[in-house]
Every structure is written in C-alpha cells, then in structure tokens.
Design an enzyme around this catalytic site. Structure first.
Site, PDB file in Angstrom:
ATOM      1  N   ARG A 431      29.508   3.985 -87.932  1.00  0.00           N
ATOM      2  CA  ARG A 431      29.174   3.353 -86.667  1.00  0.00           C
ATOM      3  C   ARG A 431      29.641   1.891 -86.681  1.00  0.00           C
ATOM      4  NH1 ARG A 431      25.239   6.249 -88.912  1.00  0.00           N
ATOM      5  NH2 ARG A 431      24.141   7.852 -87.744  1.00  0.00           N
ATOM      6  N   ARG A 539      21.327  28.367 -78.337  1.00  0.00           N
ATOM      7  CA  ARG A 539      21.980  28.068 -77.055  1.00  0.00           C
ATOM      8  C   ARG A 539      22.416  26.611 -76.973  1.00  0.00           C
ATOM      9  NH1 ARG A 539      18.287  29.115 -72.104  1.00  0.00           N
ATOM     10  NH2 ARG A 539      20.224  28.506 -71.078  1.00  0.00           N
ATOM     11  N   ASP A 555      20.720  30.574 -67.190  1.00  0.00           N
ATOM     12  CA  ASP A 555      20.258  31.886 -67.621  1.00  0.00           C
ATOM     13  C   ASP A 555      20.912  32.922 -66.730  1.00  0.00           C
ATOM     14  OD1 ASP A 555      18.755  30.839 -69.601  1.00  0.00           O
ATOM     15  OD2 ASP A 555      16.803  31.213 -68.673  1.00  0.00           O
ATOM     16  N   GLU A 556      21.035  34.135 -67.241  1.00  0.00           N
ATOM     17  CA  GLU A 556      21.788  35.137 -66.491  1.00  0.00           C
ATOM     18  C   GLU A 556      21.108  35.542 -65.184  1.00  0.00           C
ATOM     19  OE1 GLU A 556      22.174  38.851 -68.442  1.00  0.00           O
ATOM     20  OE2 GLU A 556      20.057  39.014 -68.964  1.00  0.00           O
ATOM     21  N   ASP A 557      19.797  35.315 -65.061  1.00  0.00           N
ATOM     22  CA  ASP A 557      19.109  35.711 -63.837  1.00  0.00           C
ATOM     23  C   ASP A 557      18.992  34.563 -62.836  1.00  0.00           C
ATOM     24  OD1 ASP A 557      17.417  34.334 -65.566  1.00  0.00           O
ATOM     25  OD2 ASP A 557      15.622  35.196 -64.661  1.00  0.00           O
ATOM     26  N   GLU A 643      12.608  25.976 -76.229  1.00  0.00           N
ATOM     27  CA  GLU A 643      13.851  25.246 -76.457  1.00  0.00           C
ATOM     28  C   GLU A 643      14.167  24.270 -75.337  1.00  0.00           C
ATOM     29  OE1 GLU A 643      15.292  28.486 -73.795  1.00  0.00           O
ATOM     30  OE2 GLU A 643      13.729  28.210 -75.297  1.00  0.00           O
ATOM     31  N   ASP A 644      13.856  24.631 -74.088  1.00  0.00           N
ATOM     32  CA  ASP A 644      14.159  23.713 -72.995  1.00  0.00           C
ATOM     33  C   ASP A 644      13.195  22.525 -72.991  1.00  0.00           C
ATOM     34  OD1 ASP A 644      12.033  25.284 -72.314  1.00  0.00           O
ATOM     35  OD2 ASP A 644      12.821  25.922 -70.375  1.00  0.00           O
ATOM     36  N   ARG A 715       4.094  27.656 -74.472  1.00  0.00           N
ATOM     37  CA  ARG A 715       4.750  26.435 -73.984  1.00  0.00           C
ATOM     38  C   ARG A 715       3.843  25.219 -74.195  1.00  0.00           C
ATOM     39  NH1 ARG A 715       9.021  25.828 -70.568  1.00  0.00           N
ATOM     40  NH2 ARG A 715      10.254  27.671 -70.068  1.00  0.00           N
TER      41      ARG A 715
END
Length: 760
Positions: A431, A539, A555-557, A643-644, A715
C-alpha cells in the site's frame, strides 16, 4: 645572546614551579579519589568533598533510600552487547522470506504453557492475532511467530514482570535466534533511567514496541506502536468525538494540559516548565504533585497551589473543549493521553524529543499532530495560533480518521502491525502512504486486489475517476438439473435487454450438473455458467469472470424489468461505494430482549438491501472472501440467508454509510426453498435454494410458515453474532429512497425517462 637564553631558561623554570605549587595539590586530590574508586562509586553522588563539583541539585533528590540500585557494570555490558548484535538487523538480513513463499503470510502463536501468567492486555493481543485471517495452527505454515510469554511489561518492579525469559525462549525449538519472530512490548526499563532495554536477548526478532526512541529504532524492521491501557477495548471501540464529514463547534480553549508533574528524574524537565505557558484564559496548563506514596516529602513551593487548581477542571471536559492538547513525555516517551487526544479530536501537540511515532512508516502524522520540541516549549502558543482555521479543521478530521482506522481497538492496533509487516514482504504490491492516509484506510484496502486508486470504489470522487459504464449480472441459480424455471428465463431476458449489461454470469449452486447450453435462452450478451460450491458465502467469491466494476447480484426468482435495472445502475454510478438495490429490511435495538432485532416489515427506515437484487462494486467480493476471517464465512454457511446481512454489515463498516433503495415496481417477496430442489444439503449447511419459490409439491402453508419463522430467527441470530464479532453494530439506518425525476408526476408519459416503472 647568552643573556637571552638565560632569561628563557628562567621563564620556563618559573612556569613549571607555578604549575607544581598551584596545580599539584589538585592533581594529588584527583589521584586520591581515583585510588578509592570503589568507595566513590558506592557513595556517588554523596561526594566527600563538595568543593570539587558544584551541586546543581540536592543529592537527596538524585538518590534516596529505597531507590532501586543501578545496573551492575556486567549487566550494562551484556545489555550493550545484546543491542549491538541486533542493531543492524533489517528485513534482508534478519528475516527468512522463504518461510512466506509457500503458504503466504501466516502467523503462528506459541501455545500457552501451563502455569505461565499472561496479562489481560497481552491476552487481548493474542486473541486479536488468532481472530485475524492470517492465523494458522500449523507452525510449518507460519511466516511469523508470536511468543506466548508476556513481554509487555519489562519493568522488573512491576507485578507483571516475567523473569527468566532468556532461559525460556532458548528452550523453544522454533526460536531460531529470534528469526521471523515478533515481540510486543509496552513498558521497558525501570526507575530511574527507564531505558529501552527489555531485560533479555531479543536476537533477530522484530520489536513492536511503545515509547520507541529513534536511536534504537531499526527503520523498516521494528514497528512503533501506541501506548494503550488495559481498558482499551478488544474490538469495536468507542467512536471518535467528531463525526465524519462534520464541522466541530468552536472550542473554548486553544491549548490545554492536565496531568502529573514529576519533581525529579527523567521526564520532569518539560512537565515542570508547563506552568510558564498557562494564562488562565485560552491556555490551561494544570499539573499536580499529588501522586506516589511520598509526594509530600518532596513537594516544592508550587505544589499546594497546583493541586488546588488541578481539581477545578475536569479532564474529559478539557479534552473535548480544546483545539490543541499538549502531549508531553512521561517517564517514558509515550503517553496514554496521545490516544485520548486523538479520540477527542483534540490536535496533539507532541513534546517528546526522540520519540518514533506510532506506525510512522505508514501514517503521515504531519496531517494530524503538531510535533514540537521540548527545548522550545515557550514558542508553542504562538506557533499554534498561526495555524489557519481551514488547516485546523483538516487536522481535526484526520485525527478522527486515524483513531477509527488504526487505534480504536486492540484488534486494529495488532492488525495494522501485521499489515505493515506483510507490505514489507512484497514491496511491489504494498500500500502507498496515500492509501494508508485516506479513507477508508490501509486495513480495508487489499493490495492483492490492486494498487491503483481507480480500481477501488472509495476514490472516484476525490481523484476524478469513474466506474465502468457496464455491469455484470451475477445470478445464483438452484433450479432442477435438466430444466430451468420460468422466473430465471424472464430474468435473463430482462437483464440482457439493458443497454448497460456487459455479460451475465450464472452461479450454478447445485450438485447436479447445469442444463446443457441448448437449454439456456438466447442472449445478446455473453452468458457464462460457473459450477459453484454448495455454500452461501460462495456467491461473493471474487470470480475472474467478473470483469466490470459493477455487479448486479440476483437470485433466480427475482422479478425485475429492464427499466428498473437501468435506473438502479445509473444511481449506483453516482454512489459506487454503496449497495444500491430494491428489497430492503432494517434492524433495531430491542431493549426488552437486550439484543438487536431484525424486521422485514414496511417501515420508514432501512439499513439492509438484500443481495437478491442489488448493485455493488466487485471489490466487495474480494473484501468478503479475503479480508473477513474464515470463522465469519463459516457462520454464514451455517445459518440460513445470513450472507446478505454480512455483506451489508461489511460495506457499512467500510463506508460508515447506509445502503440506497431505488424504486421497484413490484414488492419483493422472499420464498422458502425446499431441500428437494438440490438434494440433501451438507450437515449444518442450509440448502442453496433458500430464496426460490416453493415447488408445486411443496409442504402446506403451515409448514412454510414454520420454515419462514425459523429462517427469520436465524437471520436475527446472525445479526447479533455479527455485531458481537465486530464489537459494535456497523449498520447505518436511512430514510432515503431514490425515484426517477418526474416519477408519478402529472406530466406527459413522453417526457418521462422510465415510464414503465409506474405501471402496476
């Protein structure tokens, strides 16, 4: 001629006679004392004949009954030899780089020996190392070694002084003369000299030491750390007094000091002179003699008045109501008030000649402190009055940045030490001082990701960079092998229709192979399928396939239109350091439960943007995977939909800013996936399809409600465990939502850029 020689001879003879009669007596006296050398040494400084040496101080002040004896000549000689052997150490000569080539920068802490006492502070240091991402349990993988012996307090009058350290470390098979070892120390030396000696041979070990003097400091090898108290928090720590990007109120005092005054001994000169700058108005200098067991025995004429004035002011009030705080040396060069002044946004005025400032290798102290000279104390008031108000504000803001980035907890002090050492191993990937001295700080900038400012999301505004004009859609899919659900087909079609979409990457998180290429829909942009692991944290792995700065996590939905994607991306380009997305949730403090609560209800506040539909910078993938320790990622993999939350907590901890919600045509609903979609999951690992809609043969609504309740409870547990790990709650709440201009205004649809957002 003969007469002239005669006069010269007489003159020479007279000179010798004068020298003998007037100087011989003095020479005999000195010879007498040299003959009684041992007695003179025992009695020094109680001289038998005071006419030989004018006394500038009362001998009783220099040595009193009960004072510890000075080191013997043999002890002093051994200390000098120890210093001379290692004083030439550099990374190139006393560090084995080959140990770091195979496994990278790994740190091994010696196991604790039974019956070996460890102070609370050293226990915190060891815990910080073990919590770091560099810690390893295997010594053969280690690049750096940390002793389990407590070496923080090397004052042999202290109750925490560990004896026979030399004998103990020589018995360690990994010691190797101290090579590739790091020794921490806060207190060295003892009364009356307080030298920097540690009382044992450090060999070729590096020193991370407080109160380091510039003469014994080995540049590029040792590290100077701040002096901190045993109450200093392990992690988190209190925030600075001045909030980021805020202007402090006008302070009542210009320059203050309140502390002990030493009547004699090392460190007494500067503190005894501080009363000369006190004016009782904007410069307050308060000292007290009232410390130690026998202070009354040695007090001077000023002590009584000083003690009365000392009690009239509160120390914390002075800190927070002064622009500058004097930080003189104590018995040692460092002082607790240095960190106290930083936290209070009181610009430190350092009066400690020869002090190697903490982390000076990385930190530019010229932006946050005034370095004065002890000899020029009387010039300090006029010097600080000359500093321009704009410069004062910059100083104050920088004290807060440094406090929060490097000094607010033991974790940050230790991790800064480790990162500086790591930078030395690869100078070409280290750095720069600019990164160390600019928000968010060196700890949060990974040189393995890049060393160019334009590749990070934090420096666009300051340095005129801008993020790329395209994004990568990153879809996590858990559909059945051999078929694709209708939601993911529609999602690919909507995202690929965006003018800003550069590519679509699908992370296939099912053990069964993905459908063949012919089963995937045709797309105007490249479509890449990646076989992923069955871990939720995967992910956020920094995949090489992601080439753009912006990542649209999906997400896929998820159901989005092309207009929603375009508008969200335009907003993100204005706030590239934040998460910008659609579905939001919030946190709150539950006083009845004494813990943090989590809610998905519609409220007027938000603090979490779900990564089921959100833009963020790809650098956060690297930060998530490489900066966070493995224990946190394991926590994510063991709890459903955590994770989110961790990603939001991470970004908030870095930026100190909330996420941004944008207009969404349809309200997002979280589905509860069934394990049947991807087969049985691993023990302790939730199924990858947690957000997928239920299959036609799913359980009844009651079972879905039970799963949703368990998911919500997990959660909430996740949120509290993250707050405990960070030491505070990083999430920041916001009441902001961004809509397009003319959104739902009573004007022609033709004048609106995103008219489809208003359609139901």
């Amino acid at each position: 001629m003969q007469t002239r020689k005669k006069y010269i001879f007489l003159t020479f003879l007279a000179s010798w006679l004068l020298l003998f009669f007037f100087g011989g007596d003095q020479l005999r006296r000195f010879a007498f004392f040299s003959g009684r050398k041992a007695e003179a040494r025992r009695n020094w400084p109680r001289w038998k004949d005071r006419s030989l040496l004018k006394s500038f101080a009362d001998p009783e002040e220099l040595q009193r009954d009960g004072d510890p004896p000075l080191l013997s000549p043999r002890e002093r000689r051994a200390a000098r030899l120890s210093v001379s052997r290692s004083s030439r150490c550099r990374m190139e000569t006393c560090f084995d780089f080959s140990r770091c080539e195979r496994h990278g920068f790994k740190v091994f802490t010696y196991p604790q020996e039974r019956g070996q006492p460890v102070s609370e502070t050293y226990g915190k240091i060891l815990s910080s190392i073990e919590r770091s991402r560099y810690h390893t349990l295997k010594p053969e993988e280690a690049c750096l070694f940390i002793l389990s012996i407590d070496t923080l307090d090397r004052d042999h009058l202290s109750g925490q002084y560990v004896r026979d350290v030399d004998e103990k470390i020589r018995g360690f098979p990994l010691w190797n003369g101290g090579r590739n070892h790091l020794i921490f120390n806060l207190y060295s030396g003892t009364w009356p000299s307080y030298t920097g000696e540690l009382g044992f041979d450090t060999g070729q070990a590096m020193l991370a030491k407080a109160s380091f003097d510039t003469l014994s400091f080995r540049p590029g090898f040792d590290i100077s750390i701040p002096l901190f108290s045993k109450e200093h928090p392990q992690r988190g720590g209190d925030r600075g007094w001045l909030r980021q990007r805020s202007v402090p109120p006008k302070k009542q005092y210009l320059l203050v000091f309140k502390g002990k005054r030493y009547l004699t001994g090392i460190g007494s000169g500067t503190r005894n002179a501080l009363h000369h700058i006190h004016n009782g108005q904007d410069i307050i200098s308060l000292t007290t003699c009232k410390h130690g067991k026998d202070w009354e025995k040695h007090k001077d004429t000023r002590c009584d008045k000083d003690n009365v004035d000392y009690e009239r002011f509160d120390y914390q009030e002075l800190l927070h109501n002064s622009t500058f705080c004097i930080v003189p040396r104590g018995r040692r060069l460092g002082s607790f008030r240095f960190l106290e002044a930083l936290q209070a946004a009181c610009i430190p005025v350092l009066l400690s000649d020869g002090w190697e400032l903490p982390f000076a290798e990385a930190i530019d102290w010229g932006k946050a402190a005034v370095v004065g000279s002890e000899r020029l104390l009387l010039q300090i008031p006029s010097a600080v009055r000359c500093i321009h108000p704009e410069r004062l504000l910059a100083f104050q803001q920088h004290t807060q940045f440094l406090w929060d980035a490097y000094f607010s907890s033991v974790d940050k002090i230790v991790h800064t030490t480790l990162e500086i050492i790591k930078d030395r191993l690869s100078p070409h990937r280290s750095r720069s001082r600019l990164l160390w001295n600019t928000l968010p700080g060196g700890l949060l900038v990974l040189p393995d990701f890049s060393t160019h400012l334009g590749d990070f999301p934090f420096y666009y505004l300051q340095h005129g960079y801008s993020p790329s004009k395209k994004f990568t859609a990153f879809i996590r899919a858990v559909s059945q092998a051999g078929s694709l659900s209708q939601p993911i087909l529609r999602l690919i079609q909507a995202v690929s229709g965006s003018q800003y979409c550069a590519q679509i990457v699908v992370l296939w998180s099912c053990e069964k192979p993905p459908p063949p290429s012919g089963k995937w829909p045709q797309s105007p942009v490249p479509l890449t399928i990646i076989q992923g692991r069955r871990k939720l944290s995967h992910r956020f792995f920094p995949f090489e396939a992601i080439q753009t700065d912006a990542v649209l996590s999906l997400d896929e939905d998820t159901s989005l239109s092309t207009s929603e994607v375009d508008f969200a991306f335009s907003v993100w380009r204005s706030f590239p350091e934040r998460i910008v997305g659609f579905p939001t949730q919030s946190h709150f403090w539950d006083p009845e439960q004494g813990r943090w609560g989590y809610t998905s209800k519609w409220t007027n506040e938000l603090s979490i943007v779900l990564t089921a539909a959100a833009f963020y910078h790809r650098y956060y993938h690297s930060l998530f995977t490489e900066y966070l320790p493995a224990g946190l990622r394991e926590l994510v993999d063991g709890l459903a939909a955590c994770e989110d939350i961790l990603m939001n907590v991470l970004v908030a901890a870095v930026t100190k800013l909330p996420p941004i919600k944008v207009t969404q045509r349809k309200q997002h609903k979280e589905g509860v996936a069934q394990q049947a979609e991807c087969g049985d999951g691993a023990a302790g690992t939730p199924p990858p399809g947690q957000r997928s809609p239920p299959a036609p043969h799913s359980a009844p609504a009651k079972a879905e409600g039970t799963n949703g309740s368990r998911r919500f409870s997990q959660r909430q547990d996740c949120l509290n465990q993250l707050a405990d790990w960070f030491g505070y709650m990083p999430l920041v709440s916001s009441q902001l939502r961004l809509d397009p201009v003319l959104f739902k205004d009573q004007v022609s649809v033709l004048r609106k850029k995103y008219p489809s957002l208003e359609k139901p």
